[in-house]
Design a protein around this motif. Structure first.
Motif, PDB file in Angstrom:
ATOM      1  N   ILE A  39      92.898 102.130   2.661  1.00 38.83           N
ATOM      2  CA  ILE A  39      91.797 101.651   1.825  1.00 38.83           C
ATOM      3  C   ILE A  39      90.843 102.823   1.602  1.00 38.83           C
ATOM      4  O   ILE A  39      90.599 103.605   2.512  1.00 38.83           O
ATOM      5  N   PHE A  41      86.930 103.748   0.071  1.00 39.77           N
ATOM      6  CA  PHE A  41      85.698 103.167  -0.456  1.00 39.77           C
ATOM      7  C   PHE A  41      84.513 104.080  -0.222  1.00 39.77           C
ATOM      8  O   PHE A  41      84.506 104.892   0.691  1.00 39.77           O
ATOM      9  N   TYR A  44      78.653 101.514   0.491  1.00 37.23           N
ATOM     10  CA  TYR A  44      77.928 100.720  -0.485  1.00 37.23           C
ATOM     11  C   TYR A  44      76.420 100.889  -0.369  1.00 37.23           C
ATOM     12  O   TYR A  44      75.709 100.940  -1.368  1.00 37.23           O
ATOM     13  N   LEU A  68      95.862  98.353  10.002  1.00 38.14           N
ATOM     14  CA  LEU A  68      94.849  98.585   8.969  1.00 38.14           C
ATOM     15  C   LEU A  68      93.816  97.480   8.990  1.00 38.14           C
ATOM     16  O   LEU A  68      92.611  97.723   8.901  1.00 38.14           O
ATOM     17  N   GLU A  69      94.281  96.243   9.128  1.00 38.57           N
ATOM     18  CA  GLU A  69      93.354  95.123   9.178  1.00 38.57           C
ATOM     19  C   GLU A  69      92.444  95.247  10.406  1.00 38.57           C
ATOM     20  O   GLU A  69      91.246  94.983  10.316  1.00 38.57           O
ATOM     21  N   GLU A  70      93.023  95.662  11.538  1.00 32.94           N
ATOM     22  CA  GLU A  70      92.202  95.870  12.736  1.00 32.94           C
ATOM     23  C   GLU A  70      91.120  96.899  12.438  1.00 32.94           C
ATOM     24  O   GLU A  70      89.971  96.751  12.825  1.00 32.94           O
ATOM     25  N   MET A  72      89.870  97.768   9.508  1.00 31.52           N
ATOM     26  CA  MET A  72      88.910  97.318   8.494  1.00 31.52           C
ATOM     27  C   MET A  72      87.984  96.215   9.009  1.00 31.52           C
ATOM     28  O   MET A  72      87.005  95.868   8.356  1.00 31.52           O
ATOM     29  N   ALA A  73      88.275  95.633  10.162  1.00 32.53           N
ATOM     30  CA  ALA A  73      87.371  94.621  10.725  1.00 32.53           C
ATOM     31  C   ALA A  73      86.006  95.253  10.988  1.00 32.53           C
ATOM     32  O   ALA A  73      84.976  94.601  10.887  1.00 32.53           O
ATOM     33  N   GLN A  74      86.013  96.541  11.329  1.00 31.13           N
ATOM     34  CA  GLN A  74      84.780  97.315  11.411  1.00 31.13           C
ATOM     35  C   GLN A  74      84.711  98.060  10.089  1.00 31.13           C
ATOM     36  O   GLN A  74      85.295  99.117   9.955  1.00 31.13           O
ATOM     37  N   TYR A  75      84.037  97.484   9.110  1.00 39.74           N
ATOM     38  CA  TYR A  75      84.165  98.001   7.751  1.00 39.74           C
ATOM     39  C   TYR A  75      83.755  99.465   7.646  1.00 39.74           C
ATOM     40  O   TYR A  75      84.518 100.299   7.196  1.00 39.74           O
ATOM     41  N   GLU A  76      82.507  99.768   8.094  1.00 40.23           N
ATOM     42  CA  GLU A  76      82.117 101.164   8.086  1.00 40.23           C
ATOM     43  C   GLU A  76      82.496 101.733   9.448  1.00 40.23           C
ATOM     44  O   GLU A  76      82.034 101.238  10.458  1.00 40.23           O
TER      45      GLU A  76
END
Lengths: 390, 411
Positions: A39, A41, A44, A68-70, A72-76
């Motif tokens: 991902i 980004f 924001y 990857l999902e693990e 992205m759970a901590q987005y930043e």
């Protein structure tokens, strides 16, 4: 669970927005060639960007979708494998809209992580500017003039692919040079860019930075109030009135120093600072009047001292000053503190005059962004030649 | 979530589907291109504006042929496409936060007139203060008016749902608009790997928009939106209610057809269940908070705790019976609201209030605990989720819990 990779790109808002986006996208696409999902980004909270304000983009890659999902759970991300700083003045630390206080450029690096910086400086000079870190990390320098573009027009000086080539070398598990070459071919269809990436891959080297090395200062930070400690009605108290200044040499009081925002200082937005030759100043007041952020303090003798705690390096003062060589914008990497220039001049006028002469002797192009059609066509060939020889 | 590229074997047999690294917003723009939308109006507001930028790019590049109009405000933006739809154009629109609120008069009359507009709401906190981060109140504000409302949690789902939304909304049995909600930042602004379906598959799935007897055209002499009085209003309202009643059936048909044509299976269209088969307690929520929730659930499952998650997609029509049937299996249910509703029963958020209502007629009543979390773009973290699950586990054991709890608040 598989392996998660995080790369952050610390960049100067607006001027390097496209560069940062190209980097984070290419990282995800190159890793994807090897079957790794990812991902990309921009942070924001950094938007809307202002010229030069430090901002961040991220590329998060994993060996598999679940990992990857693990991640992205901590987005930043709270920690990264690699930090890419695309302007060496960012090494002094960054104060962004999305992060309160001063954040060291190397803050998120994992133990043994790598900081990649575009710079013509030597490692020792960069290390001096960077805050000390609690564990060792690697520093890699891609020899280049930091690349600034306009928002809508991209200066394609190969900084993007050179950084990516270096990244392939320092973190080969993320993506290989071959995967990178494939992405370059597909995205840019440019053999020259592929060659630049290869050259950077071959030439990049790292030095270790120890916890004892770097700027020992504690970066400023703020604690957030609890909901019931805040004034209601989303009302913010104004900054109080300023006050007169005391001349340390004579004890004289006079002039005016405005109070400034104590929790958002903004000086890490600058990539260059005004060097003022007070001996030449005719007190026309234009710098003080025209500074968009009211950075000039009026001193008791009527001189105007740009506060280095506030200046964000826009260069308007240099542009409006009518006296030759009175105000000169100089690369921020030439300085190690935010001390008052006026005080230095008052203390030792001759020493200060020598200092000014040295600082402004070499004056490379210090403007940013896109100012006229054809500007980048003029600049890029020289930069590509320099990159080939770097 | 992201899919890896098709294997070489598959590549030889069928034309390879294109995979692109795009945001949820761009995914919706791509869906508009595939759906051959005729009229798109735009007015910039973060975070929805990424979709208008991508559409503008497609139009400028000649990849998409549509009338692209930048209006002078959201109110005009939504009015223009409403009228375009009334004369038979397939339309797309969108907004966020108070921009969406600025269009409110237009938003109100659109479903009333049976206009099958598709809108993307880049969920954004309502002013004041002017935060850009995600909150669901903007889209939820139209929940009584006849808009179909669906929340997606990844870019692939955004693309697929946009195509489904056209199919459902433009079905003559429905003719109600649909707003697709994409969490600001987390979905609108993060680029993930998305499979782009082929044009012929989209053509097979999505018939052209036929306004039929309601088409405003000289050959069809009708007038619409007259003044009415108490002799007429209730019957008009009842008609719109009936359209919304027919919506679940049409949604099910559309998803079944989608799976058949595109090969992607969403299962129950209305909500997605994660680890619920043997769960004692579950969380319910919408949008991208599903990511930290799933990660936290996997951690807790490894600790031997039986917890699951129900992610609601379609908020309108609200799948009350189906959801009640599912939720009444559990001892306690935690509803995560990424929204607020001051003065609501038990100070709950919108979703919690709806879930409680859905459960009321059920034979078995789980304890329902409401959580307010992630407002204004604040991340819902894995520790936040664990806190919520601790609370519903305690509720399941008979320990009284506050009806509504704020999670992640500085207090």
């Amino acid at each position: 669970m598989g392996r998660l990779y995080a790369v952050e790109i610390v960049y100067r808002g607006i001027f390097q927005k496209t560069l940062a986006k190209n980097l984070s996208r290419a990282i995800v696409l190159a890793a994807h060639r090897e079957g790794k999902p990812g991902i990309s980004f921009g942070r924001y909270g950094d938007s809307p960007e202002r010229n030069g304000i430090p901002a961040k983009s991220f590329a998060i890659v994993a060996t598999d979708d679940v990992t990857l999902e693990e991640g992205m759970a901590q987005y930043e991300p709270k920690e990264v494998d690699v930090t890419i700083a695309v302007d060496d003045t960012l090494c002094k630390g960054v104060e962004s809209w999305a992060w309160y206080g001063l954040q060291p450029v190397n803050r998120l690096l994992k133990p043994g992580g790598t900081l990649i910086v575009t710079s013509h400086q030597e490692p020792a000079a960069l290390i001096e500017m960077m805050h000390r870190k609690e564990h060792p990390y690697q520093l890699a320098i891609v020899k280049a003039t930091p690349s600034f573009s306009g928002l809508w027009v991209y200066k394609d000086d190969h900084t993007d692919v050179r950084i990516l080539g270096a990244l392939a070398k320092v973190l080969p598990d993320l993506f290989s040079l071959i995967s990178l070459q494939e992405v370059i071919a597909e995205e840019w269809k440019d053999q020259l860019k592929a060659a630049s990436a290869l050259r950077a891959y071959e030439r990049i080297s790292t030095v270790e930075v120890l916890p004892t090395q770097g700027n020992p200062e504690t970066p400023y930070r703020f604690d957030f109030p609890k909901w019931h400690e805040m004034r209601e009605g989303i009302a913010i108290p104004s900054i109080p009135r300023g006050a007169a200044v005391v001349d340390a040499q004579t004890g004289e009081t006079g002039g005016y120093r405005p109070e400034r925002n104590p929790t958002f200082k903004k000086f890490t937005t600058r990539t260059m600072r005004p060097v003022v030759d007070f001996a030449k100043c005719i007190k026309c007041t234009l710098c003080w009047l025209q500074c968009p952020d009211s950075c000039f303090d009026v001193m008791p003798d009527g001189m105007y001292d740009a506060s280095m705690e506030a200046c964000c390096g826009c260069g308007v003062c240099e542009a409006v000053c009518p006296e030759k060589d009175c105000i000169t914008m100089v690369n921020e990497t030439d300085f190690r503190d935010n001390a008052s220039q006026w005080e230095a001049w008052r203390k030792d006028p001759e020493g200060y005059a020598r200092w000014v002469a040295e600082k402004i002797a070499v004056r490379p192009e210090r403007s940013h962004g896109f100012r006229f059609r054809g500007q980048y066509e003029q600049q890029v060939p020289g930069e590509l030649a320099a990159a080939r020889d770097a | 979530m992201a899919q890896t590229v098709a294997s070489t074997e598959t590549r030889q047999q069928v034309p390879r589907e294109e995979t692109a690294l795009i945001t949820g917003s761009e995914a919706i723009a791509v869906a508009c291109k595939l759906a051959d939308v005729d009229v798109i109006t735009a007015y910039p507001i973060r975070p929805y504006d990424t979709v208008m930028q991508y559409v503008a790019k497609l139009v400028a590049n000649g990849e998409m042929d549509c009338e692209y109009i930048v209006a002078e405000s959201e109110h005009s933006q939504f009015e223009i496409v409403k009228h375009a739809s009334a004369v038979g154009a397939r339309v797309f629109c969108g907004s966020s936060g108070v921009g969406w609120m600025y269009a409110f008069e237009a938003l109100t009359v659109t479903p009333a007139l049976r206009i099958p507009m598709i809108a993307m709401v880049g969920n954004r906190a309502l002013d004041d203060p002017g935060a850009f981060g995600v909150e669901h109140n903007d889209a939820l504000a139209v929940r009584d008016l006849g808009w179909q409302l669906v929340w997606v949690d990844n870019a692939q789902e955004a693309l697929d749902t946009a195509l489904i939304a056209y199919r459902v909304a433009e079905d003559r049995r429905i003719f109600l608009p649909c707003a697709i909600s994409c969490d600001g930042a987390f979905l609108t602004h993060s680029q993930a790997l998305v499979r782009i379906p082929s044009q012929d598959k989209v053509k097979a799935f999505l018939p052209p928009y036929q306004r039929a007897d309601l088409l405003l055209h000289p050959d069809n002499p009708i007038t619409v939106a007259p003044q009415a009085n108490e002799d007429w209003l209730m019957e008009i309202r009842r008609q719109n209610g009936a359209a919304m009643e027919r919506s679940p059936g049409v949604i099910r048909e559309a998803y079944a057809d989608f799976e058949r044509i595109f090969g992607r299976r969403y299962g129950n269209p209305f909500f997605e269940e994660y680890e619920t088969d043997d769960a004692d307690v579950v969380l319910v929520g919408m949008g991208t908070l599903s990511n930290p929730v799933r990660v936290a659930i996997r951690q807790m499952r490894a600790e031997g705790r039986k917890v699951g998650f129900v992610r609601l997609r379609w908020f309108r029509p609200f799948p009350a019976e189906d959801l009640a049937r599912t939720l009444s299996r559990f001892a306690a249910v935690g509803v995560v609201d990424r929204d607020f509703s001051w003065g609501a029963p038990y100070l709950g958020g919108v979703l919690a209030t709806e879930v409680r209502t859905a459960l009321y007629p059920a034979a078995r009543h789980p304890t329902v605990v409401g959580f307010i979390a992630g407002l204004g773009g604040r991340e819902v973290t894995v520790p936040d989720v664990r806190r919520m699950v601790e609370s519903i586990e305690a509720a399941a054991q008979g320990k009284a819990q506050p009806a509504t709890q704020w999670i992640g608040l500085r207090e």
